[in-house]
Design an enzyme around this catalytic site. Structure first.
Site, short mmCIF file in Angstrom:
data_model
loop_
_atom_site.label_atom_id
_atom_site.label_comp_id
_atom_site.label_asym_id
_atom_site.label_seq_id
_atom_site.Cartn_x
_atom_site.Cartn_y
_atom_site.Cartn_z
CG HIS A 169 6.84 -3.58 -9.47
ND1 HIS A 169 6.34 -4.52 -8.61
CD2 HIS A 169 7.06 -2.47 -8.73
CE1 HIS A 169 6.25 -4.00 -7.40
NE2 HIS A 169 6.69 -2.75 -7.44
CG ASP A 194 2.16 -3.24 -13.81
OD1 ASP A 194 1.32 -2.46 -13.33
OD2 ASP A 194 3.20 -3.57 -13.21
CD GLN A 230 4.47 3.76 -10.66
OE1 GLN A 230 4.19 4.96 -10.65
NE2 GLN A 230 4.74 3.10 -9.55
CE LYS A 269 2.10 1.43 -7.08
NZ LYS A 269 3.24 1.78 -6.24
CB CYS A 302 9.57 -3.79 -6.38
SG CYS A 302 9.14 -3.68 -4.65
C1 LIG Z 1 4.96 -0.76 -12.18
C2 LIG Z 1 4.36 -1.33 -10.94
N1 LIG Z 1 3.65 -2.47 -11.01
C3 LIG Z 1 3.07 -3.02 -9.95
C4 LIG Z 1 3.19 -2.44 -8.71
C5 LIG Z 1 2.52 -3.10 -7.54
O1 LIG Z 1 1.50 -2.29 -7.04
P1 LIG Z 1 0.77 -2.66 -5.67
O2 LIG Z 1 1.85 -2.80 -4.65
O3 LIG Z 1 -0.12 -1.49 -5.41
O4 LIG Z 1 0.03 -3.92 -5.91
C6 LIG Z 1 3.92 -1.27 -8.57
C7 LIG Z 1 4.11 -0.65 -7.24
O5 LIG Z 1 5.05 0.05 -7.00
C8 LIG Z 1 4.51 -0.70 -9.71
O6 LIG Z 1 5.21 0.43 -9.64
#
Ligand SMILES: Cc1ncc(COP(=O)(O)O)c(C=O)c1O
Length: 425
Positions: free
Chosen positions: A142, A219, A222, A245, A383
């Protein structure tokens, strides 16, 4: 098609039988799921963007503001004490959820993005990387787990290298093992891809990184809503996630950092509540986690996050995984039988995310048509522009599943895609 309440009940009962989870009971805990949109019952399949919130989360936050609101850590009065206790209890709930060894290893943040920025900023100040060092990222990251490392690269003169994917969308672990070398200082990889659904074998990534003294950040944005995460068993240095999430509120998340890592990491933001002493000449910082929590924290958010953890553990991550797996298999079978539809990524270990493209129909047009049928999905690059470029598509439609989704909702998704195909092709 309008589904009558009685019919809806029987469909829910059917999907409850599907895998043993009482989906109707779970759904009843989510007020928003009884909404109708565009003349249809809402089929919310945009859970990778954000999940809906159970009443227990909404009420916990409401109760906190109605009865216990005060600023934390600084007061001696009853409410300040209650608020501080609620905040620290939430930290303990996150610690248990991630199986961290101490509450001091849990830092409250705004979400996964802020957590990654916090670590990247700290490593830059700590001069953990120098010119010629290497940062390894996977090709499925992401932007939140890409852009902060690009800046770290630019600030330090390090190089950023990308771990490739195999044809099925899984991480090429053999390539990773060949890429790690004594210049590798940091590996940042997602636990679960928000586009392909791939679950990455984090435990296999740790020994090569350890062997060369590199740090590993995972990370988990998800992952935590789908899988049981044990940071000690995974062996990573950092693990990040967002509350929104995983059925919790927006604006709160957590960073796990191994105690010895956090002890070395300089603070991200500076101000109140993160210091030991201040004079105009000099400031000394508090120990972790407070050193990383400057200013008034999101106490209500932490309370809501704790309630979300209670919800997740109450339903059980194992039944959730079984339910979501059966939904994903059903969706995969239904969608891939549609002429001209191509689903992207079929790694053997996957979470409940399916991205697809339909010949002759732009992803945004398709998502708009699905919305007309009351089916909420996401279209775009999610993203993950570098991943989209390597897949050779500008955008996909993404359906992502949660504990409250039903087989009937998936059938409505497939029917709406099939009708769009007939119109456009
Ligand atoms: C894999 C992953 N990492 C990081 C993020 C960023 O999360 P946040 O926008 O809640 O900080 C997302 C959000 O879609 C994501 O899917």
């Amino acid at each position: 098609m309008r589904i009558e309440p009685r019919e809806k009940q029987s469909l829910l009962a059917e999907s409850a039988l599907w895998d043993g989870l009482d989906v109707a009971a779970v759904r009843a805990e989510f007020p928003i799921l009884s909404r109708w949109v565009r003349g249809h019952p809402l089929a919310y399949l945009d859970n990778a963007a954000t999940t809906q919130k159970p009443a227990s989360v909404i009420h916990a936050m409401e109760r906190y503001y109605a009865l216990s609101n005060a600023n934390v850590h600084r007061g001696v009065h009853q409410l300040a004490d209650e608020a501080t206790r609620a905040f620290e209890d939430a930290r303990e709930a996150v610690r248990r959820f991630l199986h961290a060894s101490k509450p001091g290893e849990i830092v409250f943040v705004r979400g996964a993005t802020e957590a990654i920025n916090l670590v990247a900023h700290g490593l830059a100040r700590q001069r953990w990387l120098r010119e010629g060092d290497e940062i390894l990222l996977s090709a499925m990251e992401h932007h939140a787990n890409t852009v902060p490392w690009q800046r770290l690269r630019d600030d330090t003169g390090a190089a950023l290298r990308v771990i490739p994917l195999l044809e099925d969308g899984s991480l090429d672990v053999d390539a990773y093992e060949r890429m790690v070398n004594r210049k590798t200082r940091l590996v940042a990889v997602t636990h679960v891809s928000n586009v392909l659904g791939t679950i990455n074998p984090i435990r296999r990534l740790v020994p090569p990184a350890r062997a060369v003294g590199a740090q590993l950040l995972v990370d988990g944005a998800q992952a935590v809503q789908h899988l049981e995460v044990d940071v000690q068993e995974l062996g990573c240095d950092y693990y990040v996630f967002s509350g929104h999430k995983m059925y919790g509120p927006m604006g709160v998340g957590a960073l796990f950092g191994r105690a010895e890592r956090l002890a070395e990491l300089p603070p991200f933001q500076l101000g109140g509540d993160m210091i030991r002493s201040v004079t105009f000449e000099r400031t000394t910082f508090a120990d972790p986690p407070n050193r990383f929590e400057a200013g008034t924290p999101n106490v209500a958010g932490a309370v809501g996050l704790s309630a979300a953890i209670e919800f997740l553990l109450g339903v059980g991550l194992a039944p959730i995984r079984v339910h979501e797996r059966s939904l994903t298999e059903h969706a995969w079978a239904q969608l891939t039988s549609i002429r001209g539809l191509r689903a992207l990524g079929h790694a053997p270990e996957r979470a409940g995310v399916i991205s697809f493209v339909l010949d002759g129909v732009h992803a945004h047009d398709l998502a708009t048509i699905l919305d007309e049928a009351g089916v909420a999905v996401r279209a775009g690059h999610h993203c993950c522009q570098p991943l989209m470029a390597s897949l050779g598509v500008p955008a996909t439609v993404r359906a992502s599943f949660a504990v409250y989704n039903t087989v009937e909702e998936i059938d409505r998704l497939a029917e709406a895609v099939e009708s769009a195909r007939r119109v456009f092709q």
